[in-house]
Write an enzyme that holds these catalytic residues in place. Structure first.
Site, mmCIF file in Angstrom:
data_model
loop_
_atom_site.group_PDB
_atom_site.id
_atom_site.type_symbol
_atom_site.label_atom_id
_atom_site.label_comp_id
_atom_site.label_asym_id
_atom_site.label_seq_id
_atom_site.Cartn_x
_atom_site.Cartn_y
_atom_site.Cartn_z
ATOM 1 N N SER A 13 0.855 -1.187 0.000
ATOM 2 C CA SER A 13 0.000 0.000 0.000
ATOM 3 C C SER A 13 0.888 1.233 0.000
ATOM 4 C CB SER A 13 -0.879 -0.046 1.260
ATOM 5 O OG SER A 13 -1.668 1.109 1.359
ATOM 6 N N LYS A 43 -0.994 -0.867 -4.449
ATOM 7 C CA LYS A 43 -2.240 -0.149 -4.102
ATOM 8 C C LYS A 43 -1.866 1.302 -3.833
ATOM 9 C CE LYS A 43 -4.744 -0.189 0.282
ATOM 10 N NZ LYS A 43 -5.522 -1.029 1.225
ATOM 11 N N LYS A 80 -3.014 4.885 -2.393
ATOM 12 C CA LYS A 80 -3.997 5.603 -1.598
ATOM 13 C C LYS A 80 -4.424 6.835 -2.397
ATOM 14 C CE LYS A 80 -4.209 3.409 2.359
ATOM 15 N NZ LYS A 80 -5.480 2.848 2.854
ATOM 16 N N ASP A 104 -7.248 2.915 -3.088
ATOM 17 C CA ASP A 104 -8.007 2.879 -1.839
ATOM 18 C C ASP A 104 -8.288 4.311 -1.400
ATOM 19 O OD1 ASP A 104 -9.142 2.405 0.611
ATOM 20 O OD2 ASP A 104 -7.387 1.444 1.505
ATOM 21 N N GLU A 132 -11.151 0.559 -3.673
ATOM 22 C CA GLU A 132 -11.489 0.154 -2.308
ATOM 23 C C GLU A 132 -12.151 1.315 -1.573
ATOM 24 O OE1 GLU A 132 -7.980 -1.385 -0.434
ATOM 25 O OE2 GLU A 132 -8.834 -1.313 1.575
ATOM 26 N N ASP A 162 -14.046 -2.203 2.404
ATOM 27 C CA ASP A 162 -13.158 -2.407 3.556
ATOM 28 C C ASP A 162 -13.938 -1.960 4.805
ATOM 29 O OD1 ASP A 162 -11.258 -2.113 5.582
ATOM 30 O OD2 ASP A 162 -9.839 -0.948 4.432
ATOM 31 N N LYS A 178 -10.223 -7.735 6.988
ATOM 32 C CA LYS A 178 -9.274 -7.413 8.066
ATOM 33 C C LYS A 178 -9.861 -8.024 9.325
ATOM 34 C CE LYS A 178 -7.674 -2.919 6.399
ATOM 35 N NZ LYS A 178 -8.030 -1.496 6.400
ATOM 36 N N GLY A 234 -4.505 -4.845 5.808
ATOM 37 C CA GLY A 234 -3.470 -4.644 6.822
ATOM 38 C C GLY A 234 -3.717 -3.373 7.596
#
Ligand code: SMG
Ligand code: MG
Length: 369
Positions: A136, A162, A164, A190, A215, A240, A264, A292
């Site tokens: 990430s 991934k 952000k 995400d 996400e 998520d 998660k 995570g």
């Protein structure tokens, strides 16, 4: 199994670089470790909550308090009958507080499994010896720094990137990464709830970049919004924050709010509920992957075991320890050929390094039971 002592150990560990999301920036990983000592075993787990209630409504001080005042008394009341599989039912009267419940259940599960010699992977139903690792990548001040970071992670062997995102840092960084690294890298984004349904047309501008998924674009309680968004954009929607139980997962799938789920364990109250989500998703043909929360080796070990279940078919945010820490609390998880090895020893299968723990401990509460 009877608990003799529970220790809540607050640690604060420096990150190798700041990690920025749409809701804030972290420079250290502060967490509470739960150490459960029983008559014949011990168990370790770490809380996924953050110091502030920004990822979700839980935060570290709230989790510590709920554990001490509301959760632990319900477990010690079970006396010798206590086992990890009774924890969920015993704690069900307490509403919410999944992360606090998860850390307690996980520490007890670790103690249970250590005393029976079974690993987390064996217990949960792992079918792989190693799991593919994604990474990430936080929000940065400029595209050049992002491209350097992504290039470095690809060189290390990460199998999925991934990014952000947030309003103002979305289309351009994705375009830049695709232009530099091509269409073959597995790329996803995400948003951590940073958009609203009114941004649907804007988010559709991500469609040409062939992302694996987007996400949690919308607020956690906006299931209907995600279902509407999924009709407008072609990038698959993954949830998520919205999924806190197997029932949530079943509802979100039924309503068309997601076609992929980030699991998660901490967000859903523990590994047993995480496995139920895995099962519900598998029954609907919905792939899952393991998220995570910047875990130390303690939490990472259990996550890697979960990620080895059969319907975890996408690479997780199960990065190597070095992604976040120069010095982990356990022997580090190391990337080998883009994968992490699933621990096979009893319980979480890793040991806490006492000197490192001492170095990063900021406070400790010991609760005799
Ligand atoms: O452990 O690598 C990790 C973190 C992965 O991006 C990550 N987690 O929403 O999925 C998520 C975020 C939450 C991080 S809270 C600071
Ligand atoms: Mg997320």
């Amino acid at each position: 199994m009877k608990i003799e002592v529970v220790e809540l150990i607050r640690v604060d560990i420096p990150l190798v670089a700041p990690f920025r999301t749409s809701f804030g920036e972290s420079h250290t990983r502060e967490t509470t470790l739960v150490h459960v000592v029983t008559s014949d075993s011990e168990g370790w787990a770490e809380c996924a909550a953050e110091p502030e209630p920004l990822y979700s409504s839980e935060f570290l001080d709230s989790s510590d308090l709920v554990i001490i005042d509301h959760l632990l008394p319900r477990l010690t009341a079970l006396g010798d009958r206590l086992g990890a599989e009774l924890v969920g039912t015993a704690l069900a009267p307490v509403k919410g507080h999944q992360m606090a419940k998860a850390v307690l259940e996980t520490a007890i599960l670790d103690a249970d499994l250590r005393s029976s010699g079974l690993s987390f992977g064996r217990y949960l139903g792992a079918v792989k010896e190693r799991v593919p690792a994604g990474v990430s990548v936080g929000i940065m001040n400029e595209i050049g720094a992002l491209l350097d970071a992504v290039g470095d992670y690809l060189d290390q062997g990460y199998l999925r990137i991934k990014l952000k995102i947030e309003p103002g840092w979305d289309i351009e960084p994705v375009r830049a990464v695709r232009e530099r690294f091509g269409d073959d890298i597995t790329l996803q984004v995400d948003a951590n709830t940073a958009y609203t349904l009114a941004d649907a047309r804007h988010l559709a501008r991500l469609d040409p970049f062939d992302l694996l998924l987007i996400e949690q674009p919308l607020p956690e309680d906006d299931i209907r919004g995600h279902a509407e968004l999924a009709k407008i954009i072609s990038t698959p929607v993954c949830l998520d924050e919205s999924i806190t139980s197997a029932r949530d997962a079943a509802a979100a799938i039924a309503l068309g709010a997601c076609s992929i789920i980030n699991v998660k364990p901490a967000r859903v109250g523990g590994y047993l509920e995480a496995r139920r989500i895995h099962d519900v998703a598998a029954a609907h043909g919905v792939p899952v992957w393991c998220g995570g929360m910047l875990e130390t080796g303690i939490g990472r070990a259990a996550n890697v075991a979960l990620a080895a279940l059969p319907n975890f078919v996408l690479p997780g945010d199960t990065s190597a320890s070095s992604r976040y820490f120069a010095q982990d609390l356990t022997e580090p998880f190391v990337l080998q050929d883009g994968h992490l090895t699933v621990p096979t020893g009893p319980g979480i299968g890793v040991a806490v390094l006492p000197d490192v723990l001492d170095e990063y401990t900021t406070s400790k509460i010991e609760i005799p039971c």
